[in-house]
Scaffold this active site. Structure first.
Site, PDB file in Angstrom:
ATOM      1  N   CYS A 183     -28.807  15.195  11.416  1.00  0.00           N
ATOM      2  CA  CYS A 183     -27.486  15.810  11.475  1.00  0.00           C
ATOM      3  C   CYS A 183     -26.844  15.858  10.096  1.00  0.00           C
ATOM      4  O   CYS A 183     -27.203  15.099   9.208  1.00  0.00           O
ATOM      5  CB  CYS A 183     -26.584  15.029  12.413  1.00  0.00           C
ATOM      6  SG  CYS A 183     -27.320  14.580  13.996  1.00  0.00           S
ATOM      7  N   ARG A 242     -31.812  20.312   7.120  1.00  0.00           N
ATOM      8  CA  ARG A 242     -32.032  19.018   7.763  1.00  0.00           C
ATOM      9  C   ARG A 242     -32.420  19.174   9.224  1.00  0.00           C
ATOM     10  O   ARG A 242     -32.924  18.232   9.839  1.00  0.00           O
ATOM     11  CB  ARG A 242     -30.766  18.159   7.650  1.00  0.00           C
ATOM     12  CG  ARG A 242     -30.384  17.819   6.230  1.00  0.00           C
ATOM     13  CD  ARG A 242     -28.977  17.261   6.141  1.00  0.00           C
ATOM     14  NE  ARG A 242     -28.882  15.925   6.714  1.00  0.00           N
ATOM     15  CZ  ARG A 242     -28.962  14.812   6.024  1.00  0.00           C
ATOM     16  NH1 ARG A 242     -29.166  14.864   4.720  1.00  0.00           N
ATOM     17  NH2 ARG A 242     -28.840  13.645   6.599  1.00  0.00           N
ATOM     18  N   TRP A 288     -28.235  17.330  15.621  1.00  0.00           N
ATOM     19  CA  TRP A 288     -29.611  17.297  16.130  1.00  0.00           C
ATOM     20  C   TRP A 288     -29.572  16.403  17.356  1.00  0.00           C
ATOM     21  O   TRP A 288     -29.311  15.212  17.263  1.00  0.00           O
ATOM     22  CB  TRP A 288     -30.546  16.745  15.062  1.00  0.00           C
ATOM     23  CG  TRP A 288     -31.998  16.865  15.361  1.00  0.00           C
ATOM     24  CD1 TRP A 288     -32.790  17.970  15.236  1.00  0.00           C
ATOM     25  CD2 TRP A 288     -32.865  15.820  15.818  1.00  0.00           C
ATOM     26  NE1 TRP A 288     -34.090  17.675  15.583  1.00  0.00           N
ATOM     27  CE2 TRP A 288     -34.156  16.359  15.953  1.00  0.00           C
ATOM     28  CE3 TRP A 288     -32.679  14.468  16.142  1.00  0.00           C
ATOM     29  CZ2 TRP A 288     -35.251  15.615  16.372  1.00  0.00           C
ATOM     30  CZ3 TRP A 288     -33.761  13.724  16.562  1.00  0.00           C
ATOM     31  CH2 TRP A 288     -35.023  14.300  16.680  1.00  0.00           C
ATOM     32  N   ASN A 296     -23.565  10.858  12.614  1.00  0.00           N
ATOM     33  CA  ASN A 296     -25.021  10.910  12.494  1.00  0.00           C
ATOM     34  C   ASN A 296     -25.587   9.586  12.981  1.00  0.00           C
ATOM     35  O   ASN A 296     -25.011   8.531  12.707  1.00  0.00           O
ATOM     36  CB  ASN A 296     -25.459  11.106  11.041  1.00  0.00           C
ATOM     37  CG  ASN A 296     -25.151  12.483  10.516  1.00  0.00           C
ATOM     38  OD1 ASN A 296     -24.699  13.355  11.241  1.00  0.00           O
ATOM     39  ND2 ASN A 296     -25.368  12.680   9.225  1.00  0.00           N
ATOM     40  N   GLY A 297     -26.746   9.623  13.643  1.00  0.00           N
ATOM     41  CA  GLY A 297     -27.400   8.387  14.048  1.00  0.00           C
ATOM     42  C   GLY A 297     -27.307   8.136  15.536  1.00  0.00           C
ATOM     43  O   GLY A 297     -27.062   9.052  16.340  1.00  0.00           O
ATOM     44  N   GLU A 321     -52.990  16.415   8.424  1.00  0.00           N
ATOM     45  CA  GLU A 321     -51.821  17.153   7.986  1.00  0.00           C
ATOM     46  C   GLU A 321     -51.882  18.603   8.480  1.00  0.00           C
ATOM     47  O   GLU A 321     -50.863  19.166   8.904  1.00  0.00           O
ATOM     48  CB  GLU A 321     -51.712  17.117   6.457  1.00  0.00           C
ATOM     49  CG  GLU A 321     -50.715  18.075   5.828  1.00  0.00           C
ATOM     50  CD  GLU A 321     -49.267  17.801   6.208  1.00  0.00           C
ATOM     51  OE1 GLU A 321     -48.410  18.612   5.814  1.00  0.00           O
ATOM     52  OE2 GLU A 321     -48.984  16.798   6.911  1.00  0.00           O
ATOM     53  N   LYS A 371     -49.103  20.332  10.866  1.00  0.00           N
ATOM     54  CA  LYS A 371     -48.412  21.576  10.512  1.00  0.00           C
ATOM     55  C   LYS A 371     -48.534  22.619  11.619  1.00  0.00           C
ATOM     56  O   LYS A 371     -47.584  23.327  11.937  1.00  0.00           O
ATOM     57  CB  LYS A 371     -48.985  22.141   9.210  1.00  0.00           C
ATOM     58  CG  LYS A 371     -48.524  21.447   7.956  1.00  0.00           C
ATOM     59  CD  LYS A 371     -47.068  21.775   7.646  1.00  0.00           C
ATOM     60  CE  LYS A 371     -46.521  20.844   6.590  1.00  0.00           C
ATOM     61  NZ  LYS A 371     -46.287  19.474   7.073  1.00  0.00           N
ATOM     62  N   GLU A 388     -46.210  21.552  14.390  1.00  0.00           N
ATOM     63  CA  GLU A 388     -44.803  21.692  14.016  1.00  0.00           C
ATOM     64  C   GLU A 388     -44.339  23.141  14.080  1.00  0.00           C
ATOM     65  O   GLU A 388     -43.239  23.430  14.564  1.00  0.00           O
ATOM     66  CB  GLU A 388     -44.598  21.194  12.579  1.00  0.00           C
ATOM     67  CG  GLU A 388     -44.639  19.696  12.398  1.00  0.00           C
ATOM     68  CD  GLU A 388     -44.441  19.305  10.946  1.00  0.00           C
ATOM     69  OE1 GLU A 388     -43.647  18.398  10.698  1.00  0.00           O
ATOM     70  OE2 GLU A 388     -45.088  19.917  10.059  1.00  0.00           O
ATOM     71  N   HIS A 391     -67.553  10.435  19.179  1.00  0.00           N
ATOM     72  CA  HIS A 391     -66.980   9.293  19.883  1.00  0.00           C
ATOM     73  C   HIS A 391     -65.839   9.705  20.809  1.00  0.00           C
ATOM     74  O   HIS A 391     -64.923   8.925  21.062  1.00  0.00           O
ATOM     75  CB  HIS A 391     -66.502   8.238  18.889  1.00  0.00           C
ATOM     76  CG  HIS A 391     -67.606   7.650  18.070  1.00  0.00           C
ATOM     77  ND1 HIS A 391     -68.535   6.779  18.586  1.00  0.00           N
ATOM     78  CD2 HIS A 391     -67.951   7.857  16.771  1.00  0.00           C
ATOM     79  CE1 HIS A 391     -69.394   6.445  17.637  1.00  0.00           C
ATOM     80  NE2 HIS A 391     -69.067   7.092  16.528  1.00  0.00           N
ATOM     81  N   LYS A 401     -35.244  17.693   9.186  1.00  0.00           N
ATOM     82  CA  LYS A 401     -35.811  17.502   7.853  1.00  0.00           C
ATOM     83  C   LYS A 401     -35.734  16.051   7.412  1.00  0.00           C
ATOM     84  O   LYS A 401     -36.677  15.504   6.853  1.00  0.00           O
ATOM     85  CB  LYS A 401     -35.070  18.395   6.848  1.00  0.00           C
ATOM     86  CG  LYS A 401     -35.640  18.351   5.439  1.00  0.00           C
ATOM     87  CD  LYS A 401     -37.025  18.956   5.402  1.00  0.00           C
ATOM     88  CE  LYS A 401     -37.598  19.006   4.004  1.00  0.00           C
ATOM     89  NZ  LYS A 401     -39.014  19.409   4.002  1.00  0.00           N
TER      90      LYS A 401
END
Length: 608
Positions: free
Chosen positions: A2, A27, A74, A98-99, A480, A484, A487, A503, A603
């Site tokens: 946020c 963010r 958020w 925020n939080g 990664e 991506k 996301e 395996h 973010k």
């Protein structure tokens, strides 16, 4: 996550609040709102979705007032609706937050028993009612906030305004960052110095547990025990010029193409290319020779950078590395040795779990290093030594250039450590430094593969699942790449060490499963190829990312092959990060998702 902005200004602040919030869009958020004081009364405008919806609301019903707070939310407690959007208010108080308030359920019951009527699903609304109920007992705003803060558990930051108090704003910080901006007859609060840059470059960062009382011409800071304290004023380096996309369709694509330049800027801080040796920035001295081991902790993409760093430190410096995801590290009470180095990696420098892990190691007497992109961040300020990345502002939520700059720093540190520990000769150091000096040119060559990558992204966008495989330092690149793709395109994807295929994951292989293989021609290339043969034998659609020698020797009937320039081993993870970024980007574009601000993501993750 946020974003918070507060302004004690000299004229109407609603438009200024929205403009400042736009600078925090990177963010991540799903609703927004502002509140101002007009003729002594608190008025609000809120909207679900993007800031343009809030702008429409303000155009329809303008807000006057020279005192105001703004927020991008958020969602944590309650759906991302206008009803749950901040600011939350009673007839006496408006709050942006925020939080997370961890004990909000208990507090919710307490304020309801005291007569409060709650009409949102959020934890923040409880704070507004706690302050209001304290005011109703005759306490001043300052006293009411101080009392309320003592009742809260969790990580949070607040900006608070009060009915009839047009020259007063109170902010508080526990965990989530908050900064005070100093103007000429005006004062500001912001969760990020970037938001304050158009107004002032004079910034005071609140420390953990601090709260602050602002008027237009003064400020008082108190610590967690309500004792007045002094905090230093800094000159912020955040630019007042709002970052734009230029000629690119998305910020992410712009940031992918900035990588040759910003990797070069970062390397220039750590390499002496005239004398072909590593050179830490002035004042950054670490005695790697005395270390028994190195601890690394981070989250998300930064964690994958740390994993690659582990390969480098152990190979080039023979320095044992323990690495863990920060959200696990902070709770498992890992035994550590006082005097050893703990390295924490974070783009924002505000990642909550990473910061908590840092503080654990600091309490154990470890020396703290930070690889961060924001030099004024909390992690940077609490570290003993900071290793900056010079990536510039990264607006796209999915990290690209910050990741490769983190890799550039870690590669330089590993070589420096190897030389300090007597593992690398001066000749070998010079050879590795020469290779790293060429990485920006390698990255530029890698970007020339974009048209080919764009072609394969369209059929990939029709898949429901994907596997990524790699070995050695390219195994984290596979993870990664999978992250991506998840996301950006919302396609389920997993990254595995290629040797682990048999395996379990091989059970997923069929004719519809794309398998992206990161396989430069290196000393374990043949091992990787033998694993990929197992995929091809079962009809899996292999997308092979390799170099010319790898393509000629693979002997695989790949669905698609992306032929990258050949690079030495230490440079491969940096360069091979670019094609996996482009695959995810173009797949998401074909699918029509929000590339720069994917759903549910933020973010800067400033809560657990």
């Amino acid at each position: 996550m946020c974003g918070i902005v507060g302004i004690l200004g000299r004229e109407g602040v609603a438009d200024q609040l929205v403009d400042a919030l736009k600078r925090l869009e990177y963010r991540g958020y799903d609703s927004a709102g502002v509140a101002t004081i007009v003729n002594g009364e608190i008025l609000r405008r809120r909207a679900e979705g993007k800031l343009r919806n809030l702008e429409r609301a303000l155009k329809s019903e303008p807000l006057a007032g020279a005192t105001g707070i703004g927020h991008t939310r958020w969602a944590t407690h309650g759906a991302p609706t206008e009803r749950n959007a901040h600011p939350h208010a009673t007839d006496q108080v408006a709050v942006v937050h925020n939080g997370i308030i961890e004990n909000f359920l208990d507090l919710r019951e307490q304020v309801k028993k005291a007569g409060a009527v709650l009409d949102t699903d959020t934890d923040t609304e409880v704070v507004a009612h706690l302050i209001t109920q304290a005011l109703q007992t005759g306490k001043t705003p300052r006293e009411a906030v101080a009392e309320t803060l003592q009742r809260l558990k969790g990580a949070f930051s607040f900006a608070i305004i009060f009915k009839g108090e047009e020259d007063l704003m109170i902010g508080a910080r526990r965990g989530s960052p908050l900064a005070v901006g100093h103007g000429d007859g005006a004062m500001y609060l912001g969760s990020d110095a970037i938001a304050l840059a158009p107004f002032t470059d004079r910034v005071t960062y609140l420390e953990d547990g601090d709260w602050v009382v602002l008027t237009r011409n003064s400020f008082e800071i108190f610590d967690e025990s309500n004792t007045p304290v002094s905090r230093p004023e800094h000159t912020s380096t955040a630019t007042a010029v709002q970052v734009d996309k230029g000629n690119y369709r998305h910020f992410m694509l712009k940031e992918i193409y900035e990588q040759p330049e910003v990797i070069g800027h970062t390397l220039s801080r750590y390499l002496d290319l005239n004398n072909l040796c590593t050179e830490l920035p002035k004042g950054l001295s670490v005695d790697f020779a005395s270390l028994d081991r190195l601890v690394i902790s981070a989250c998300g993409t930064a964690f994958y950078a740390g994993l690659i760093g582990k390969y480098w430190f152990e190979k080039y410096a023979r320095l044992p590395v323990d690495i863990d995801i920060a959200s696990e590290f902070r709770y498992r009470e890992m035994p550590v040795k006082a005097g050893d180095l703990a390295l924490f990696i974070s783009q924002s420098g505000e990642t909550a779990d990473t910061l908590a892990s840092l503080r654990y190691c600091k309490q154990q007497g470890m020396r703290i290093g930070a690889v961060v992109n924001v030099p004024e961040s909390t992690i940077a300020r609490e570290a003993d030594v900071v290793f900056p990345t010079i990536a510039g502002a990264e607006i796209g939520v999915a990290s690209t250039k910050a990741f490769t700059c983190q890799l550039a720093v870690l590669a330089c540190l590993a070589i420096h450590a190897g030389r300090a520990r007597g593992v690398l000769s001066a000749e070998r150091e010079a050879e590795l430094v020469r290779i790293l000096g060429e990485v920006p040119a390698y990255a530029l060559q890698a970007l020339k593969m974009e048209p080919e990558i764009e072609k394969l992204a369209q059929p990939l966008s029709k898949s429901n699942h994907a596997l990524y495989l790699g070995r050695g330092p390219n195994f984290p690149i596979a993870m990664e790449g999978a992250l991506k793709l998840k996301e950006l395109s919302y396609i389920h994807a997993e990254g595995y060490a290629a040797g682990e295929l048999k395996h379990g994951p091989i059970a997923l292989i069929d004719e519809s499963m794309p398998v992206i293989v990161v396989a430069p021609h290196d000393e374990i290339f043949e091992k990787t190829v033998s694993n990929v043969q197992e995929v091809a034998a079962r009809g899996g659609r292999v997308i092979l990312i390799t170099d010319a020698q790898g393509a000629s020797e693979a002997g695989i009937d790949a669905w698609k092959t992306i032929v990258m320039p050949h690079v030495p081993e230490i440079a491969a993870p940096i360069m091979f990060a670019l094609p996996v970024q482009l695959i995810s980007y173009h797949t998401a574009v074909f699918m029509g998702t929000d590339v720069d601000q994917p759903r549910n993501l933020a973010k800067s993750v400033t809560v657990e």
